[in-house]
Design a protein around this motif. Sequence first.
Motif, PDB file in Angstrom:
ATOM      1  N   HIS A  49      -5.221   7.391   0.919  1.00  0.00           N
ATOM      2  CA  HIS A  49      -5.016   8.445  -0.206  1.00  0.00           C
ATOM      3  C   HIS A  49      -5.685   9.747   0.087  1.00  0.00           C
ATOM      4  N   GLN A  50      -7.025   9.640   0.326  1.00  0.00           N
ATOM      5  CA  GLN A  50      -7.808  10.712   0.695  1.00  0.00           C
ATOM      6  C   GLN A  50      -7.523  11.577   1.969  1.00  0.00           C
TER       7      GLN A  50
ATOM      8  N   ARG B 119       0.371   6.807  -6.794  1.00  0.00           N
ATOM      9  CA  ARG B 119      -0.814   7.913  -6.835  1.00  0.00           C
ATOM     10  C   ARG B 119      -0.388   8.941  -6.594  1.00  0.00           C
ATOM     11  N   ASN B 120       0.607   9.357  -5.819  1.00  0.00           N
ATOM     12  CA  ASN B 120       0.920  10.902  -5.491  1.00  0.00           C
ATOM     13  C   ASN B 120       2.383  11.053  -6.014  1.00  0.00           C
TER      14      ASN B 120
ATOM     15  N   GLU C 298       2.026   1.654  -3.697  1.00  0.00           N
ATOM     16  CA  GLU C 298       0.743   2.228  -4.232  1.00  0.00           C
ATOM     17  C   GLU C 298       0.395   3.539  -4.033  1.00  0.00           C
ATOM     18  N   LEU C 299       0.404   4.199  -2.835  1.00  0.00           N
ATOM     19  CA  LEU C 299       0.384   5.480  -2.568  1.00  0.00           C
ATOM     20  C   LEU C 299       1.414   6.445  -3.170  1.00  0.00           C
TER      21      LEU C 299
ATOM     22  N   ASP D 289      -8.149   1.637   4.536  1.00  0.00           N
ATOM     23  CA  ASP D 289      -7.672   0.921   3.481  1.00  0.00           C
ATOM     24  C   ASP D 289      -6.823   1.813   2.531  1.00  0.00           C
ATOM     25  N   VAL D 290      -6.210   1.611   1.417  1.00  0.00           N
ATOM     26  CA  VAL D 290      -5.228   2.195   0.873  1.00  0.00           C
ATOM     27  C   VAL D 290      -6.118   3.381  -0.018  1.00  0.00           C
ATOM     28  N   ASP D 291      -7.276   3.251  -0.163  1.00  0.00           N
ATOM     29  CA  ASP D 291      -8.233   4.719  -0.936  1.00  0.00           C
ATOM     30  C   ASP D 291      -8.389   5.482   0.251  1.00  0.00           C
ATOM     31  N   ASP D 292      -8.922   5.122   1.457  1.00  0.00           N
ATOM     32  CA  ASP D 292      -8.831   5.958   2.560  1.00  0.00           C
ATOM     33  C   ASP D 292      -7.694   6.727   2.700  1.00  0.00           C
TER      34      ASP D 292
ATOM     35  N   ASP E  29       0.806  -1.083   0.203  1.00  0.00           N
ATOM     36  CA  ASP E  29       0.057  -0.147   0.033  1.00  0.00           C
ATOM     37  C   ASP E  29       0.682   1.244   0.071  1.00  0.00           C
TER      38      ASP E  29
END
Length: 340
Positions: free
Chosen positions: A293-294, A188-189, A184-185, A288-291, A181
């Motif tokens: 990221h947010q 994404r960034n 992955e982050l 999770d990874v989406d959270d 994760d």
Amino acid sequence: MLDIHMFSTATKVKGQGVGSAYMELVQLLQRHFQNEFKVSINQYGRSDISHYHTINFRFFLSTFFRRRGRKIGYVHFLPETLEGSLTIPQPFKGIFYHYVIAFYRRMDHLVVVNPSFIPKLIAYQIPANKITYIPNFVSRKEFYPQSPEQITALRQHYQIPADQFVILGAGQIQERKGVDDFVELARRNPDIQFIWAGGFSFGKMTDGYERYKKIVDTPPANLRFTGIIERSELMNFYNLSDLFLLPSYNELFPMSVLESFACGTPVLLRDLSLYRSIIAGYYVAATDVDDMHQKIADLREKPASLAYMQQQAQAAADYYSEERLAKIWHRFYVEQAKEG
């Protein structure tokens, strides 16, 4: 004067929290109670208290010697918490897991670093009255906030722009730590500098070693793996970072979180039940990874929220301070010696 014998080989393997916790405790006793406690390391002579930090077989054998005093076991892990960390083939895994519990049962008393361990140990037929929760701590002599001028100099040293947002992760590179994760982050960034401080403490025994070695060798451009580093350099990374992120799926009481608190760095963690009972309110939780990221986006867009979490980190550092834990350990050892 109480004669306390510490037993540990944790410092032989760099980059693991057990070694850091062990060193912190020994140094605490030497700083605060040198006139009350005589502390010896891996000595098998007569003692009032024998405190076992690691579960080496020769330490297990020593529990059968006479005049060992009160036998204290430090529970840093349980069999189930090793899943996702090490690759141990059967039947050796079953034998080792059985040995871990046998070692704990040989103790007169156990100290757990997280209260969530207590019901699990009870399920292994270890009486509740033989278990005490004492949290980890970090000395502010080793981890502390640095000045803005020092942080500017650190960023220059590590070739990180002064205005770039930096996210730090720390620990052994393994699946349990949520490294996937973290990677992955970073993908994404791309405008954020991600740094992971840590490496393969157990080499090829690490679960998923080959896959993670490829990631370490060819990471995203904005992700830096430092490898295993000294604690003094680790403090530099906590200080130059804007946010500490530990996306672990399974943790005990991670020293890295306490080290981050001590440096005044805001903390983002996966929302694990064990954290809620020990550091609730001091960190930002994500499911999770989406959270994650947010939450990262929210903290970047709201400097006031980031500043508040920095204050919470400092409050956590006060609560888990060496001074407070010194009193707890003193009382514990004195009471245990009376039981011996």
